[in-house]
Design a protein around this motif. Structure first.
Motif, mmCIF file in Angstrom:
data_model
loop_
_atom_site.group_PDB
_atom_site.id
_atom_site.type_symbol
_atom_site.label_atom_id
_atom_site.label_comp_id
_atom_site.label_asym_id
_atom_site.label_seq_id
_atom_site.Cartn_x
_atom_site.Cartn_y
_atom_site.Cartn_z
ATOM 1 N N SER A 95 -0.942 16.128 11.009
ATOM 2 C CA SER A 95 0.190 16.129 10.065
ATOM 3 C C SER A 95 0.859 17.494 10.037
ATOM 4 O O SER A 95 2.128 17.558 9.774
ATOM 5 C CB SER A 95 -0.511 15.965 8.524
ATOM 6 O OG SER A 95 -1.575 17.096 8.333
ATOM 7 N N MET A 112 6.156 5.773 8.548
ATOM 8 C CA MET A 112 4.892 5.555 9.071
ATOM 9 C C MET A 112 3.967 4.391 8.522
ATOM 10 O O MET A 112 4.331 4.105 7.373
ATOM 11 C CB MET A 112 4.165 7.088 9.087
ATOM 12 C CG MET A 112 4.221 7.557 7.735
ATOM 13 S SD MET A 112 3.688 9.282 7.590
ATOM 14 C CE MET A 112 2.684 9.623 8.812
ATOM 15 N N SER A 114 0.617 2.776 6.400
ATOM 16 C CA SER A 114 -0.044 3.620 5.179
ATOM 17 C C SER A 114 -1.313 4.073 5.635
ATOM 18 O O SER A 114 -1.801 5.063 5.079
ATOM 19 C CB SER A 114 -0.280 2.307 4.266
ATOM 20 O OG SER A 114 -0.912 1.242 4.844
ATOM 21 N N TYR A 115 -2.054 3.538 6.783
ATOM 22 C CA TYR A 115 -3.060 4.257 7.498
ATOM 23 C C TYR A 115 -3.110 3.896 8.810
ATOM 24 O O TYR A 115 -2.567 3.031 9.329
ATOM 25 C CB TYR A 115 -4.460 3.860 6.691
ATOM 26 C CG TYR A 115 -4.679 2.453 7.035
ATOM 27 C CD1 TYR A 115 -5.736 2.061 7.889
ATOM 28 C CD2 TYR A 115 -4.157 1.212 6.191
ATOM 29 C CE1 TYR A 115 -5.952 0.774 8.280
ATOM 30 C CE2 TYR A 115 -4.403 -0.073 6.426
ATOM 31 C CZ TYR A 115 -5.328 -0.202 7.669
ATOM 32 O OH TYR A 115 -5.959 -1.563 7.784
ATOM 33 N N SER A 127 -5.884 11.742 5.407
ATOM 34 C CA SER A 127 -4.725 10.749 5.403
ATOM 35 C C SER A 127 -3.457 11.399 5.905
ATOM 36 O O SER A 127 -2.820 12.350 5.004
ATOM 37 C CB SER A 127 -4.407 10.224 4.173
ATOM 38 O OG SER A 127 -3.531 9.401 4.204
ATOM 39 N N ALA A 129 -0.628 10.051 6.558
ATOM 40 C CA ALA A 129 0.538 9.369 5.780
ATOM 41 C C ALA A 129 0.547 10.311 4.396
ATOM 42 O O ALA A 129 1.731 10.546 3.718
ATOM 43 C CB ALA A 129 0.185 7.704 5.410
ATOM 44 N N ILE A 142 6.760 4.415 3.878
ATOM 45 C CA ILE A 142 5.392 4.059 4.214
ATOM 46 C C ILE A 142 5.355 2.608 3.868
ATOM 47 O O ILE A 142 5.508 2.171 3.052
ATOM 48 C CB ILE A 142 4.365 5.016 3.368
ATOM 49 C CG1 ILE A 142 4.296 6.233 3.492
ATOM 50 C CG2 ILE A 142 3.051 4.458 3.674
ATOM 51 C CD1 ILE A 142 3.407 7.253 2.791
#
Length: 162
Positions: A95, A112, A114-115, A127, A129, A142
């Motif tokens: 990140s 991107m 969501s996961y 996470s 995102a 997302i």
């Protein structure tokens, strides 16, 4: 809102594929520069202390070349000639590297999934995102799959029945 520079983050998961499709459609529609990013997380052993890092078996450039080849195979062959695009492979805390890239390249929109990572990977790296959504210097989109929504709905129903 003017969209001239779109970034799509990928970890090659199913959600990343949905993000790619959405970002590509927007890049075509807005005739925006389209960048697909993959960030290589640091290779660490969670049983070691913070100062004891494990060096990759192969030189990092070998990993980068393999990722670039995979990006070309999975995404590049589907991007029309009318879209100005590039692939970028980042190296470091996922990140943090994405956020730094977005800032340095004056991104208008990042897309991107969501996961991506699950299980131990999600616990170790958190996470991505969520962090990007909270700290990005640009708008964040997302995307989710319908299967993810169904799984979460089923989990809520199960929890409420207990």
């Amino acid at each position: 809102m003017s969209i001239k520079n779109i970034v799509c983050c990928t970890d090659f998961s199913e959600n990343a594929e949905i993000a790619f499709q959405a970002a590509f459609e927007m890049a075509e529609k807005y005739q925006a520069k389209f960048t697909i990013i993959h960030a290589l997380p640091p290779v660490v052993n969670p049983l070691l202390t913070e100062t004891e890092w494990i060096s990759p078996y192969e030189p990092i450039q070998s990993f980068v070349s393999k990722i670039e080849d995979r990006m070309q195979q999975e995404y590049g062959n589907r991007i029309s000639d009318s879209v100005d695009y590039e692939f970028v492979v980042l190296d470091g805390h996922v990140s943090t590297e994405i956020l730094k890239y977005l800032e340095e390249h004056h991104t208008d929109l990042v897309v991107m999934g969501s996961y991506g990572l699950t299980g131990v990977g999600l616990v170790l790296f958190g996470s991505v995102a969520k962090r990007v959504a909270h700290k990005a210097p640009c708008s964040v989109m997302i995307v989710r799959t319908k299967e993810v929504d169904k799984i979460q709905t089923d989990e809520i129903k199960t929890t409420n029945q207990d």
